[in-house]
Design a protein around this motif. Structure first.
Motif, PDB file in Angstrom:
ATOM      1  N   ARG A 113      37.559 -39.562  43.157  1.00 39.21           N
ATOM      2  CA  ARG A 113      37.993 -39.474  41.768  1.00 39.21           C
ATOM      3  C   ARG A 113      39.467 -39.070  41.649  1.00 39.21           C
ATOM      4  O   ARG A 113      39.802 -38.026  41.081  1.00 39.21           O
ATOM      5  N   TYR A 114      40.331 -39.914  42.216  1.00 37.34           N
ATOM      6  CA  TYR A 114      41.773 -39.737  42.099  1.00 37.34           C
ATOM      7  C   TYR A 114      42.393 -41.064  41.708  1.00 37.34           C
ATOM      8  O   TYR A 114      41.960 -42.122  42.180  1.00 37.34           O
ATOM      9  N   THR A 115      43.398 -41.016  40.865  1.00 33.55           N
ATOM     10  CA  THR A 115      44.167 -42.222  40.595  1.00 33.55           C
ATOM     11  C   THR A 115      45.077 -42.520  41.780  1.00 33.55           C
ATOM     12  O   THR A 115      45.406 -41.631  42.577  1.00 33.55           O
ATOM     13  N   CYS A 116      45.525 -43.759  41.876  1.00 33.57           N
ATOM     14  CA  CYS A 116      46.365 -44.216  42.991  1.00 33.57           C
ATOM     15  C   CYS A 116      47.658 -44.791  42.416  1.00 33.57           C
ATOM     16  O   CYS A 116      47.694 -45.966  42.009  1.00 33.57           O
ATOM     17  N   PRO A 117      48.723 -44.004  42.351  1.00 32.09           N
ATOM     18  CA  PRO A 117      49.940 -44.461  41.688  1.00 32.09           C
ATOM     19  C   PRO A 117      50.697 -45.566  42.406  1.00 32.09           C
ATOM     20  O   PRO A 117      51.520 -46.246  41.789  1.00 32.09           O
ATOM     21  N   SER A 118      50.436 -45.779  43.703  1.00 34.16           N
ATOM     22  CA  SER A 118      51.138 -46.860  44.402  1.00 34.16           C
ATOM     23  C   SER A 118      50.299 -47.409  45.548  1.00 34.16           C
ATOM     24  O   SER A 118      49.472 -46.700  46.129  1.00 34.16           O
ATOM     25  N   LEU A 119      50.541 -48.689  45.856  1.00 31.92           N
ATOM     26  CA  LEU A 119      49.851 -49.407  46.918  1.00 31.92           C
ATOM     27  C   LEU A 119      50.888 -50.073  47.795  1.00 31.92           C
ATOM     28  O   LEU A 119      51.927 -50.535  47.307  1.00 31.92           O
ATOM     29  N   THR A 120      50.626 -50.168  49.102  1.00 32.70           N
ATOM     30  CA  THR A 120      51.549 -50.853  50.005  1.00 32.70           C
ATOM     31  C   THR A 120      50.780 -51.565  51.111  1.00 32.70           C
ATOM     32  O   THR A 120      49.763 -51.060  51.594  1.00 32.70           O
ATOM     33  N   GLU A 167      55.540 -46.668  51.577  1.00 32.30           N
ATOM     34  CA  GLU A 167      55.913 -47.953  52.161  1.00 32.30           C
ATOM     35  C   GLU A 167      55.838 -47.896  53.682  1.00 32.30           C
ATOM     36  O   GLU A 167      56.106 -46.847  54.280  1.00 32.30           O
ATOM     37  N   PHE A 168      55.502 -49.024  54.300  1.00 35.62           N
ATOM     38  CA  PHE A 168      55.554 -49.144  55.751  1.00 35.62           C
ATOM     39  C   PHE A 168      56.956 -49.550  56.187  1.00 35.62           C
ATOM     40  O   PHE A 168      57.680 -50.239  55.453  1.00 35.62           O
ATOM     41  N   VAL A 176      56.151 -44.179  55.218  1.00 34.32           N
ATOM     42  CA  VAL A 176      57.025 -43.211  54.574  1.00 34.32           C
ATOM     43  C   VAL A 176      56.575 -43.013  53.134  1.00 34.32           C
ATOM     44  O   VAL A 176      56.118 -43.946  52.476  1.00 34.32           O
ATOM     45  N   THR A 177      56.716 -41.790  52.657  1.00 38.83           N
ATOM     46  CA  THR A 177      56.350 -41.484  51.282  1.00 38.83           C
ATOM     47  C   THR A 177      57.254 -40.398  50.733  1.00 38.83           C
ATOM     48  O   THR A 177      57.767 -39.559  51.479  1.00 38.83           O
ATOM     49  N   GLY A 178      57.442 -40.423  49.428  1.00 44.19           N
ATOM     50  CA  GLY A 178      58.090 -39.313  48.767  1.00 44.19           C
ATOM     51  C   GLY A 178      57.099 -38.188  48.572  1.00 44.19           C
ATOM     52  O   GLY A 178      55.945 -38.251  49.003  1.00 44.19           O
ATOM     53  N   ALA A 208      60.689 -44.056  48.335  1.00 43.62           N
ATOM     54  CA  ALA A 208      61.413 -44.131  49.606  1.00 43.62           C
ATOM     55  C   ALA A 208      61.177 -45.521  50.161  1.00 43.62           C
ATOM     56  O   ALA A 208      60.028 -45.929  50.358  1.00 43.62           O
ATOM     57  N   THR A 209      62.249 -46.270  50.391  1.00 37.94           N
ATOM     58  CA  THR A 209      62.090 -47.661  50.800  1.00 37.94           C
ATOM     59  C   THR A 209      63.084 -48.021  51.891  1.00 37.94           C
ATOM     60  O   THR A 209      64.250 -47.618  51.855  1.00 37.94           O
ATOM     61  N   PHE A 210      62.622 -48.771  52.876  1.00 38.83           N
ATOM     62  CA  PHE A 210      63.470 -49.210  53.986  1.00 38.83           C
ATOM     63  C   PHE A 210      64.301 -50.424  53.582  1.00 38.83           C
ATOM     64  O   PHE A 210      63.860 -51.266  52.793  1.00 38.83           O
TER      65      PHE A 210
END
Length: 231
Positions: A113-120, A167-168, A176-178, A208-210
Motif C-alpha cells: 500500500r504505497y504509491t510509486c512516484p517513478s518507474l524505470t 534510473e539505471f 541511482v536515485t534521489g 538523478a539522471t545519467f
C-alpha cells in the motif's frame, strides 16, 4: 478543472493542445516520435499524434492522478503508476496497458500500500524498478505477469511523499536515485547494496539522471529547482 497547454516545436512545426487536466507525466512512444502518451490529474491517460494534434487513444484508469508512465520494450505495452492506494486495497497502483487496443492488461502488479512516484526500465534485462513511498525501490519482471522480486529491494534512501526519480546507468550495473534528504544514492543493481552516496542538495533531490552518451556525467535537481552536474 485546470487547463494545460502543451506546446512542442518539432520539424519547424508547432504542436499545441489544450487538455482538460494538468499534465504531470509525458512519454514519447519508443518507436514513433510522432506519438506521445501523457497523464496527470485525471482518471484518463491520452495518446496524441503531433502531426494532426489529435488524441488517438484514451486509456481509462479510474484514478485521480497518473504519477508516471513507462513504455516496456518494443512499445506494445506500457505501465502507469497512480495515486490509487487505500487502506483496504492496493489495486491500480501500477497498471499495465496494451498500447494499440487501450485494454487494461493488469492492475494487480504491486500489492503493497504505497504509491510509486517513478518507474524505470533496465537497459538490458527484462526488469523494471518502481520507486515507492515506502522508502525503497521494488524490482519487477517487465514480462507478463510482471511479478515482483520479493528477494531483492533497494533500501536506504528516503522518499517521504516527494516525486523522487530513479534510473539505471546505461550499462545497467548501477541504480541511482534521489532522496528527500537531498542526497543521491548509488546501488549495485545485482546485490542491491549501496555503493556510494552524494550530499547533493539542501532540498529534496527529486531527480538523478545519467548523460546518454557520457555515462560518467550525472545531472541532479532538487525540489527548489537547483540543477547540478557531477562527474
Amino acid at each position: 478543472t485546470d487547463l494545460t497547454t502543451t506546446v512542442f516545436k518539432c520539424r519547424k512545426q508547432i504542436f499545441s493542445s489544450k487538455n482538460e487536466f494538468r499534465i504531470s507525466t509525458l512519454k514519447f512512444y519508443p518507436t514513433d516520435s510522432n506519438t506521445f502518451v501523457c497523464g496527470g490529474f485525471s482518471p484518463e491517460v491520452k495518446a496524441w499524434d503531433i502531426r494532426n494534434c489529435q488524441v488517438i487513444r484514451v486509456y481509462k484508469a479510474a484514478v485521480q492522478q497518473t504519477l508516471d508512465i513507462l513504455f516496456l520494450p518494443e512499445g506494445k505495452e506500457f505501465l502507469t503508476s497512480t495515486d490509487a492506494v487505500s487502506r483496504d486495497s492496493a489495486d491500480r497502483t501500477i497498471i499495465a496497458w496494451d498500447f494499440q487496443s487501450a485494454a487494461k492488461i493488469s492492475n494487480q502488479i504491486f500489492h503493497e500500500r504505497y504509491t510509486c512516484p517513478s518507474l524505470t526500465l533496465h537497459p538490458k534485462e527484462s526488469v523494471f524498478v518502481a520507486q515507492t513511498n515506502g522508502n525503497y525501490m521494488a524490482l519487477f519482471s517487465s514480462q507478463r505477469p510482471y511479478r515482483i522480486n520479493k528477494k531483492k529491494r533497494y533500501e536506504g534512501h528516503k522518499v517521504e511523499g516527494f516525486a523522487v526519480g530513479c534510473e539505471f546507468s546505461p550499462d545497467g550495473t548501477l541504480l541511482v536515485t534521489g532522496s528527500s534528504d537531498g542526497k543521491v544514492f548509488f546501488y549495485n543493481y545485482h546485490t542491491a547494496r549501496i555503493i556510494r552516496t552524494l550530499s547533493a542538495h539542501r532540498e529534496a533531490c527529486v531527480s538523478a539522471t545519467f548523460h546518454p552518451v557520457l555515462p560518467s556525467l550525472l545531472a541532479t535537481c532538487d525540489w527548489a529547482g537547483e540543477i547540478k552536474i557531477w562527474q
